[in-house]
Design a protein around this motif. Sequence first.
Motif, PDB file in Angstrom:
ATOM      1  N   PRO A   1       6.316  14.305  -3.017  1.00 22.67           N
ATOM      2  CA  PRO A   1       7.612  14.195  -3.197  1.00 22.67           C
ATOM      3  C   PRO A   1       8.202  13.497  -4.368  1.00 22.67           C
ATOM      4  N   PHE A   2       7.390  12.378  -4.562  1.00 23.55           N
ATOM      5  CA  PHE A   2       7.836  11.360  -5.745  1.00 23.55           C
ATOM      6  C   PHE A   2       7.661  11.695  -7.102  1.00 23.55           C
ATOM      7  N   LEU A   3       6.848  12.840  -7.282  1.00 23.20           N
ATOM      8  CA  LEU A   3       6.401  13.459  -8.551  1.00 23.20           C
ATOM      9  C   LEU A   3       7.511  13.311  -9.556  1.00 23.20           C
ATOM     10  N   ASP A   4       8.699  13.875  -9.298  1.00 18.60           N
ATOM     11  CA  ASP A   4       9.635  13.909 -10.371  1.00 18.60           C
ATOM     12  C   ASP A   4      10.313  12.552 -10.673  1.00 18.60           C
ATOM     13  N   ALA A   5      10.186  11.367  -9.563  1.00 19.78           N
ATOM     14  CA  ALA A   5      10.671  10.101  -9.973  1.00 19.78           C
ATOM     15  C   ALA A   5       9.491   9.484 -11.021  1.00 19.78           C
TER      16      ALA A   5
ATOM     17  N   CYS B   1       1.760  -0.518 -17.879  1.00 23.14           N
ATOM     18  CA  CYS B   1       2.837   0.594 -17.679  1.00 23.14           C
ATOM     19  C   CYS B   1       2.967   1.124 -19.092  1.00 23.14           C
ATOM     20  N   ILE B   2       3.773   2.406 -19.377  1.00 18.94           N
ATOM     21  CA  ILE B   2       3.866   2.974 -20.432  1.00 18.94           C
ATOM     22  C   ILE B   2       4.239   2.109 -21.667  1.00 18.94           C
ATOM     23  N   GLU B   3       5.034   1.018 -21.724  1.00 21.76           N
ATOM     24  CA  GLU B   3       5.167   0.142 -22.732  1.00 21.76           C
ATOM     25  C   GLU B   3       4.139  -0.878 -23.101  1.00 21.76           C
TER      26      GLU B   3
ATOM     27  N   ASP C   1       3.948   5.965 -15.818  1.00 20.57           N
ATOM     28  CA  ASP C   1       4.024   4.835 -14.759  1.00 20.57           C
ATOM     29  C   ASP C   1       3.784   5.366 -13.709  1.00 20.57           C
ATOM     30  N   ARG C   2       2.576   4.841 -12.994  1.00 17.45           N
ATOM     31  CA  ARG C   2       2.266   5.400 -11.662  1.00 17.45           C
ATOM     32  C   ARG C   2       3.504   4.762 -10.642  1.00 17.45           C
ATOM     33  N   GLN C   3       3.563   5.375  -9.458  1.00 15.31           N
ATOM     34  CA  GLN C   3       4.479   4.912  -8.553  1.00 15.31           C
ATOM     35  C   GLN C   3       4.326   3.301  -8.180  1.00 15.31           C
ATOM     36  N   GLY C   4       5.223   2.757  -8.265  1.00 14.03           N
ATOM     37  CA  GLY C   4       5.540   1.244  -8.137  1.00 14.03           C
ATOM     38  C   GLY C   4       5.422   0.564  -9.492  1.00 14.03           C
ATOM     39  N   TYR C   5       5.341   1.151 -10.497  1.00 14.00           N
ATOM     40  CA  TYR C   5       5.100   0.595 -11.762  1.00 14.00           C
ATOM     41  C   TYR C   5       6.290   0.755 -12.874  1.00 14.00           C
ATOM     42  N   GLY C   6       6.142  -0.094 -13.788  1.00 17.39           N
ATOM     43  CA  GLY C   6       7.164   0.193 -14.826  1.00 17.39           C
ATOM     44  C   GLY C   6       8.473   0.790 -14.422  1.00 17.39           C
ATOM     45  N   LYS C   7       9.045   2.050 -15.248  1.00 15.89           N
ATOM     46  CA  LYS C   7      10.258   2.512 -14.536  1.00 15.89           C
ATOM     47  C   LYS C   7      10.195   3.733 -13.596  1.00 15.89           C
ATOM     48  N   SER C   8       8.883   3.894 -13.253  1.00 15.71           N
ATOM     49  CA  SER C   8       8.962   4.974 -11.901  1.00 15.71           C
ATOM     50  C   SER C   8       9.383   4.393 -10.690  1.00 15.71           C
TER      51      SER C   8
ATOM     52  N   HIS D   1       8.480  -4.474 -15.603  1.00 14.27           N
ATOM     53  CA  HIS D   1       8.199  -3.595 -14.065  1.00 14.27           C
ATOM     54  C   HIS D   1       9.606  -4.036 -13.372  1.00 14.27           C
ATOM     55  N   GLY D   2      10.584  -5.031 -13.798  1.00 18.92           N
ATOM     56  CA  GLY D   2      11.753  -5.221 -13.055  1.00 18.92           C
ATOM     57  C   GLY D   2      11.493  -5.526 -11.799  1.00 18.92           C
ATOM     58  N   ALA D   3      12.300  -4.972 -10.780  1.00 20.64           N
ATOM     59  CA  ALA D   3      12.256  -5.180  -9.482  1.00 20.64           C
ATOM     60  C   ALA D   3      10.920  -4.682  -8.723  1.00 20.64           C
ATOM     61  N   HIS D   4      10.184  -4.057  -9.273  1.00 20.31           N
ATOM     62  CA  HIS D   4       8.805  -3.729  -8.770  1.00 20.31           C
ATOM     63  C   HIS D   4       7.846  -4.840  -8.801  1.00 20.31           C
ATOM     64  N   THR D   5       8.004  -5.816  -9.626  1.00 21.77           N
ATOM     65  CA  THR D   5       6.940  -6.885 -10.021  1.00 21.77           C
ATOM     66  C   THR D   5       6.019  -7.461  -8.943  1.00 21.77           C
ATOM     67  N   ASP D   6       6.917  -8.150  -7.882  1.00 18.27           N
ATOM     68  CA  ASP D   6       6.422  -8.950  -6.769  1.00 18.27           C
ATOM     69  C   ASP D   6       5.437  -7.852  -6.026  1.00 18.27           C
ATOM     70  N   ALA D   7       6.119  -6.660  -5.561  1.00 15.24           N
ATOM     71  CA  ALA D   7       5.437  -5.636  -4.820  1.00 15.24           C
ATOM     72  C   ALA D   7       3.998  -5.010  -5.471  1.00 15.24           C
ATOM     73  N   MET D   8       4.183  -4.735  -6.745  1.00 16.14           N
ATOM     74  CA  MET D   8       3.057  -4.350  -7.667  1.00 16.14           C
ATOM     75  C   MET D   8       1.903  -5.519  -7.741  1.00 16.14           C
ATOM     76  N   PHE D   9       2.314  -6.616  -7.954  1.00  9.15           N
ATOM     77  CA  PHE D   9       1.369  -7.698  -7.971  1.00  9.15           C
ATOM     78  C   PHE D   9       0.563  -7.817  -6.778  1.00  9.15           C
ATOM     79  N   ARG D  10       1.283  -7.732  -5.636  1.00  4.90           N
ATOM     80  CA  ARG D  10       0.687  -8.027  -4.367  1.00  4.90           C
ATOM     81  C   ARG D  10      -0.193  -6.932  -3.745  1.00  4.90           C
TER      82      ARG D  10
END
Length: 256
Positions: free
Chosen positions: A4-8, A32-34, A55-62, A157-166
């Motif tokens: 379901p998240f593919l379009d996001a 991420c892309i950048e 950008d995979r789910q949870g990364y960059g601007k995804s 990664h903005g607001a994703h950063t902590d979750a991504m790193f963990r």
Amino acid sequence: MSFPFLDALAVHHSVKHPDQPTLIFLHDSLGCIELWRDFPERLAALTHCNYMIYDRQGYGKSCGFSYKKRQLNYLEHEADVLQALIEKKQIKKAILFGHSDGGSIALLTAALHPDNILGIITEGAHVLVEDATLNGIHSAVHQYQSTDLKSRLEKYHGAHTDAMFRAWTQTWTAPEFKNWNIEYCLSQIQCPALIIQGEDDEFGTLDQVNRITHQIRNSNRLIVPKTGHNPHKESPDKVLKSCADFMAQLITSSSQ
């Protein structure tokens, strides 16, 4: 399989050569892309190919993660997502370039979803957990806590950063992940492969390369001297030339 998240997902897809293969770039565990900078565009221009970065789910601007904890088979899951994205973008001929986690995803995709994959290039890919890998991750955790690493990652990664790193650090250092291994899939890979690793890779030893190349029938290796985990950034000219030579042979063979 439906996602379901593919379009996001944030996707950059450049098609300048409709009859040529598409290079698909798969970023690392903090990428991420950048963070690819101009490498995808340079390699695509050099080889007259199209290219796609996402950008995979949870990364960059995804979109953010849709789960609280990664499963041990999360890389197989990402291979399934990539296959869905290839179908969505109607890519008939793909060459995968995967860095670190992205390299493992490239291996899994070539094994599990081979139909549209002409070849793969991996860089610092992992097929098992080594002490060197864990030491590199523990060092990254220390940097995240004591240097400006977190703020530098937040730029991308903005607001994703902590979750991504963990997700990266806690998954790989978990006791149940110690026996993670994807060598089961390597003998299934039939397409040509170029396996790249820096001689001084801080996240893995040359045993990773040996295991991969010994089990993929049509594979070559490039060990880049005086280079760490990011050969495409640390030794770009050498990597570009080797990739271009590999792809030229690949494209010629596929058109015969």
